[in-house]
Scaffold this active site. Structure first.
Site, PDB file in Angstrom:
ATOM      1  N   ASP A  11      34.320 -13.649  10.166  1.00  0.00           N
ATOM      2  CA  ASP A  11      35.631 -12.941  10.005  1.00  0.00           C
ATOM      3  C   ASP A  11      36.248 -13.925   8.761  1.00  0.00           C
ATOM      4  O   ASP A  11      36.272 -15.034   8.807  1.00  0.00           O
ATOM      5  CB  ASP A  11      36.479 -13.290  11.261  1.00  0.00           C
ATOM      6  CG  ASP A  11      37.902 -12.952  10.869  1.00  0.00           C
ATOM      7  OD1 ASP A  11      38.403 -12.394   9.591  1.00  0.00           O
ATOM      8  OD2 ASP A  11      38.664 -12.690  11.733  1.00  0.00           O
ATOM      9  N   TYR A 230      41.471 -23.566  19.083  1.00  0.00           N
ATOM     10  CA  TYR A 230      41.176 -22.329  18.851  1.00  0.00           C
ATOM     11  C   TYR A 230      41.179 -21.742  17.500  1.00  0.00           C
ATOM     12  O   TYR A 230      42.270 -22.214  16.824  1.00  0.00           O
ATOM     13  CB  TYR A 230      41.972 -21.334  19.900  1.00  0.00           C
ATOM     14  CG  TYR A 230      41.246 -20.476  20.643  1.00  0.00           C
ATOM     15  CD1 TYR A 230      40.003 -19.839  20.383  1.00  0.00           C
ATOM     16  CD2 TYR A 230      41.401 -20.743  22.290  1.00  0.00           C
ATOM     17  CE1 TYR A 230      39.221 -19.284  21.393  1.00  0.00           C
ATOM     18  CE2 TYR A 230      40.748 -20.366  23.106  1.00  0.00           C
ATOM     19  CZ  TYR A 230      39.754 -19.619  22.915  1.00  0.00           C
ATOM     20  OH  TYR A 230      38.735 -18.652  23.906  1.00  0.00           O
ATOM     21  N   LYS A 233      38.658 -15.764  18.044  1.00  0.00           N
ATOM     22  CA  LYS A 233      37.675 -15.573  18.992  1.00  0.00           C
ATOM     23  C   LYS A 233      36.176 -15.510  18.259  1.00  0.00           C
ATOM     24  O   LYS A 233      36.144 -15.439  17.152  1.00  0.00           O
ATOM     25  CB  LYS A 233      37.928 -14.154  19.729  1.00  0.00           C
ATOM     26  CG  LYS A 233      38.855 -13.969  20.714  1.00  0.00           C
ATOM     27  CD  LYS A 233      38.136 -14.632  21.856  1.00  0.00           C
ATOM     28  CE  LYS A 233      39.091 -14.767  23.306  1.00  0.00           C
ATOM     29  NZ  LYS A 233      38.929 -16.153  23.841  1.00  0.00           N
TER      30      LYS A 233
HETATM   31  C1  F6R Z   1      39.296 -11.910  16.668  1.00  0.00           C
HETATM   32  C2  F6R Z   1      40.739 -11.856  16.465  1.00  0.00           C
HETATM   33  C3  F6R Z   1      41.848 -12.246  17.335  1.00  0.00           C
HETATM   34  C4  F6R Z   1      42.906 -13.508  16.716  1.00  0.00           C
HETATM   35  C5  F6R Z   1      44.141 -13.077  17.532  1.00  0.00           C
HETATM   36  C6  F6R Z   1      45.130 -14.275  16.685  1.00  0.00           C
HETATM   37  O1  F6R Z   1      38.765 -11.344  15.637  1.00  0.00           O
HETATM   38  O2  F6R Z   1      41.206 -11.454  15.484  1.00  0.00           O
HETATM   39  O3  F6R Z   1      41.337 -13.174  18.384  1.00  0.00           O
HETATM   40  O4  F6R Z   1      42.339 -14.371  16.174  1.00  0.00           O
HETATM   41  O5  F6R Z   1      44.585 -12.087  17.444  1.00  0.00           O
HETATM   42  O6  F6R Z   1      45.626 -13.851  15.782  1.00  0.00           O
HETATM   43  P1  F6R Z   1      46.688 -14.517  15.108  1.00  0.00           P
HETATM   44  O7  F6R Z   1      47.094 -15.732  15.703  1.00  0.00           O
HETATM   45  O8  F6R Z   1      46.135 -14.700  13.529  1.00  0.00           O
HETATM   46  O9  F6R Z   1      47.984 -13.634  14.880  1.00  0.00           O
HETATM   47 MG    MG Z   2      36.739 -10.590  14.640  1.00  0.00          MG
HETATM   48 MG    MG Z   3      40.097 -11.839  13.779  1.00  0.00          MG
END
Ligand code: F6R
Ligand code: MG
Ligand code: MG
Length: 374
Positions: A11, A230, A233
């Site tokens: 990503d 974290y 994901k």
């Molecule tokens: C995986 C993904 C999600 C984000 C989560 C947190 O591709 O995009 O797991 O990491 O929604 O997003 P933030 O903290 O950036 O709003």
């Molecule tokens: Mg993703």
């Molecule tokens: Mg993402």
């Protein structure tokens, strides 16, 4: 001559939150790979699933090859610059370090690779999932390779009847690859006992016991194990060889009709059902639902056919309606119980801090203290 399939995905930025990369970004990555592939990578396929871009490469250099990994890494680095210039959300998110050290493992991107002798006809499937983690493939792989209720080939094919060997990784271990090898069908219950916990025990690869050939490989990296916190994901990829001594394409695809609940929807912190969708689909409802795409290929003398989109078939429209209903049902219970992932899987630490403060505000009723003392 051996053929290697390497899929490396990351990503590196997306439009409108974690929805999908821009066309400009994907084109920049494609152009970069195209200009440098030459003799190194005779063929490749670039696609996105949700907000992740995946580079699938066919080559002759084996798994873990420095130049192959560097090609993907440099394409993602270039892409991250493009994403920053475009103002995309989460630009460069999965590139956890600045310097490339020979292999993308541990640097952020997910990687799944296998090397094999091409059969005269070599069909395989490339799966990519978004808004979930590698354990999302536990159930589909278990059903496809170990359950005759799903896979009649386990009864019908003499070679498949000899069963499959599962290599399972304990992804909570941060000091190295901690693995166990289990044979199906003899050790089915042991396998099930591990796979019931997909956040910790992840199928890493599956092997034919009849021929010793590798059938499947999953990207097992857990970003929070790498980074210590974290950072998003893990959005895994999976390669599966099909037919002959392996399950048929239909047997591999069938388990995705369940729409099983996986971790990773809505802020990476909720259980939602996994929806099979057409290639290059973005994200929507509650930062989900978690998606899985599947491109079917044949590879021949190092060249790929065009991809066929397994989940674009009309059959999957009914499945998608069912999965959407399951997603809405689960979201009705908001933050309560099974809807939200356990504490150590949450993508945010705010609630942990909040609970620490609240814990200090708890008091014991005097009569309870007295009774205990007495
Ligand atoms: C995986 C993904 C999600 C984000 C989560 C947190 O591709 O995009 O797991 O990491 O929604 O997003 P933030 O903290 O950036 O709003
Ligand atoms: Mg993703
Ligand atoms: Mg993402």
């Amino acid at each position: 001559m051996l053929t290697t399939l390497s899929v490396i995905k990351a990503d590196i930025g997306s439009i409108g939150g974690h929805v999908a990369p821009s066309q400009r970004l994907e084109t920049a990555v494609r152009d970069w790979v195209h200009e440098r592939a030459h003799h190194l990578v005779p063929d490749y396929y670039i696609s996105h699933t949700g907000d992740d871009i995946a580079i699938l490469m066919v080559h002759r250099h084996g798994t873990g090859n420095r130049e192959i990994h560097h090609l993907a890494w440099s394409a993602f680095q270039l892409g991250a610059e493009e994403a920053r210039a475009e103002g995309l959300y989460g630009a460069g998110q999965d590139l956890l370090v600045d310097a490339f050290s020979g292999n993308v493992k541990g640097l952020g991107p997910a990687v799944a690779e296998m090397e094999f002798t091409e059969r005269p006809n070599e069909p395989f499937l490339f799966f990519a999932a978004d808004k979930t983690d590698p354990g999302a493939f536990n159930l589909p792989l278990y059903l496809a390779f170990a359950d005759p209720m799903n896979t009649p080939g386990l009864l019908l094919s003499p070679n498949m009847s000899k069963g499959f060997r599962f290599v399972v990784m304990d992804v909570s271990c941060t000091t190295g690859d901690r693995i166990i090898t289990l044979n199906a069908p003899e050790q089915l219950y042991d396998l099930a006992a591990l796979l019931r916990d997909p956040e910790r025990y992840v199928v890493e690869s599956v092997w034919s016991r009849a021929t010793g050939e590798q059938a499947a490989v999953v990207a097992t990296s857990r970003l929070h194990n790498i980074a210590g916190k974290y950072t998003g994901k893990d959005d895994p990829v999976l390669l599966v060889r099909v037919q002959m001594n392996f399950p048929a394409t239909g047997e591999i695809l069938a388990p995705y009709a369940i729409g099983h609940y996986v971790a990773g929807g809505m802020r990476g912190s909720h259980h939602m059902p996994l929806m099979p969708v057409p290639l290059n689909t973005g994200i929507s409802y509650f930062d989900g639902p978690p998606l899985v795409t599947c491109a079917c290929f044949c590879v021949h003398q190092g060249k790929l056919t065009e991809p066929l989109d397994a989940f674009a078939h009309p059959f999957w429209d009914t499945v998608r309606t069912h999965v959407a209903e399951k997603a809405m049902e689960m979201r009705k219970q908001g933050f309560v119980g099974a809807a939200m992932v356990p504490m150590n899987e949450l993508e945010y630490t705010g609630i942990v801090e909040k609970l620490k403060v609240l814990d200090q505000q708890f008091t014991m009723r005097p009569e309870a203290v007295a009774a205990h003392a007495g």
